[in-house]
Design an enzyme around this catalytic site. Structure first.
Site, PDB file in Angstrom:
ATOM      1  N   CYS A   5       0.822  -1.204   0.000  1.00 43.87           N
ATOM      2  CA  CYS A   5       0.000   0.000   0.000  1.00 43.87           C
ATOM      3  C   CYS A   5       0.868   1.272   0.000  1.00 43.87           C
ATOM      4  O   CYS A   5       1.476   1.603  -0.993  1.00 43.87           O
ATOM      5  CB  CYS A   5      -0.999  -0.028   1.155  1.00 43.87           C
ATOM      6  SG  CYS A   5      -2.331   1.180   0.964  1.00 43.87           S
ATOM      7  N   HIS A 110      -3.568  -5.142  -0.008  1.00 40.33           N
ATOM      8  CA  HIS A 110      -3.112  -5.691   1.275  1.00 40.33           C
ATOM      9  C   HIS A 110      -3.201  -7.208   1.262  1.00 40.33           C
ATOM     10  O   HIS A 110      -4.205  -7.781   1.690  1.00 40.33           O
ATOM     11  CB  HIS A 110      -3.951  -5.126   2.422  1.00 40.33           C
ATOM     12  CG  HIS A 110      -3.657  -3.711   2.736  1.00 40.33           C
ATOM     13  ND1 HIS A 110      -2.762  -3.339   3.710  1.00 40.33           N
ATOM     14  CD2 HIS A 110      -4.109  -2.564   2.183  1.00 40.33           C
ATOM     15  CE1 HIS A 110      -2.688  -2.020   3.757  1.00 40.33           C
ATOM     16  NE2 HIS A 110      -3.496  -1.527   2.838  1.00 40.33           N
ATOM     17  N   GLU A 112      -1.900  -9.316   3.174  1.00 38.82           N
ATOM     18  CA  GLU A 112      -2.002  -9.866   4.534  1.00 38.82           C
ATOM     19  C   GLU A 112      -3.450  -9.960   5.008  1.00 38.82           C
ATOM     20  O   GLU A 112      -3.768 -10.724   5.912  1.00 38.82           O
ATOM     21  CB  GLU A 112      -1.156  -9.033   5.513  1.00 38.82           C
ATOM     22  CG  GLU A 112      -1.760  -7.720   5.952  1.00 38.82           C
ATOM     23  CD  GLU A 112      -1.635  -6.564   4.967  1.00 38.82           C
ATOM     24  OE1 GLU A 112      -1.996  -5.433   5.362  1.00 38.82           O
ATOM     25  OE2 GLU A 112      -1.188  -6.756   3.822  1.00 38.82           O
TER      26      GLU A 112
END
Length: 146
Positions: A5, A110, A112
């Site tokens: 990001c 993202h 994750e």
């Protein structure tokens, strides 16, 4: 190095690139944390990102990604290249380093946040699975380090 990001944005600016200050698009790049899939990205052929997701060859790889940004890379910085774009509006979604000696990849989404929903990890030939090399001389051991 992996940037996520804002990491993509700061890497690009650090390398003398520029940013789109506010994305104007019908695609919702600011969908946020609660939206698991906001849009797709088209991964560049033979890119580092294509290696990471385990796809190389003739077909352009499409990935579904989440999205939480209102800025993006505009002019790509020195030593960087575009690794993926949003196919609907052309927004840069991944950049990567051009040097074969360093693994540099930054994505605008993202990963994750979606680790439980994503496909199996890339094969063991992925760049991060290679055994790290030890430097011949540590900068801490050098008498001229500072």
């Amino acid at each position: 190095m992996l940037g996520i990001c804002y990491g993509l944005q700061i890497l690009n600016v650090y390398r003398k690139g520029s940013l789109v200050q506010h994305i104007e698009s019908p695609i919702n790049h600011e969908a946020g944390r609660k939206v698991a899939v906001a849009h797709t990205v088209a991964v560049a052929l033979n890119s580092k990102l294509a290696q990471v997701v385990g796809e190389t060859g003739a077909a352009l790889t499409q990935l579904s990604v989440n999205s939480s940004h209102h800025q993006s890379a505009d002019m790509v910085g020195e030593g960087l290249t575009v690794g993926a774009r949003c196919p609907e509006d052309g927004i840069v979604e991944a950049i990567e380093g051009t040097s074969p000696d360093h693994f540099v990849l930054a994505v605008q989404w993202h990963p994750e946040r979606s680790i439980d929903d994503d496909a199996a990890p890339a094969p063991s030939s992925a760049p991060w699975s290679r055994r790290p090399r030890r430097a011949t001389t540590s900068p801490w051991e050098s008498p001229n380090a500072f």
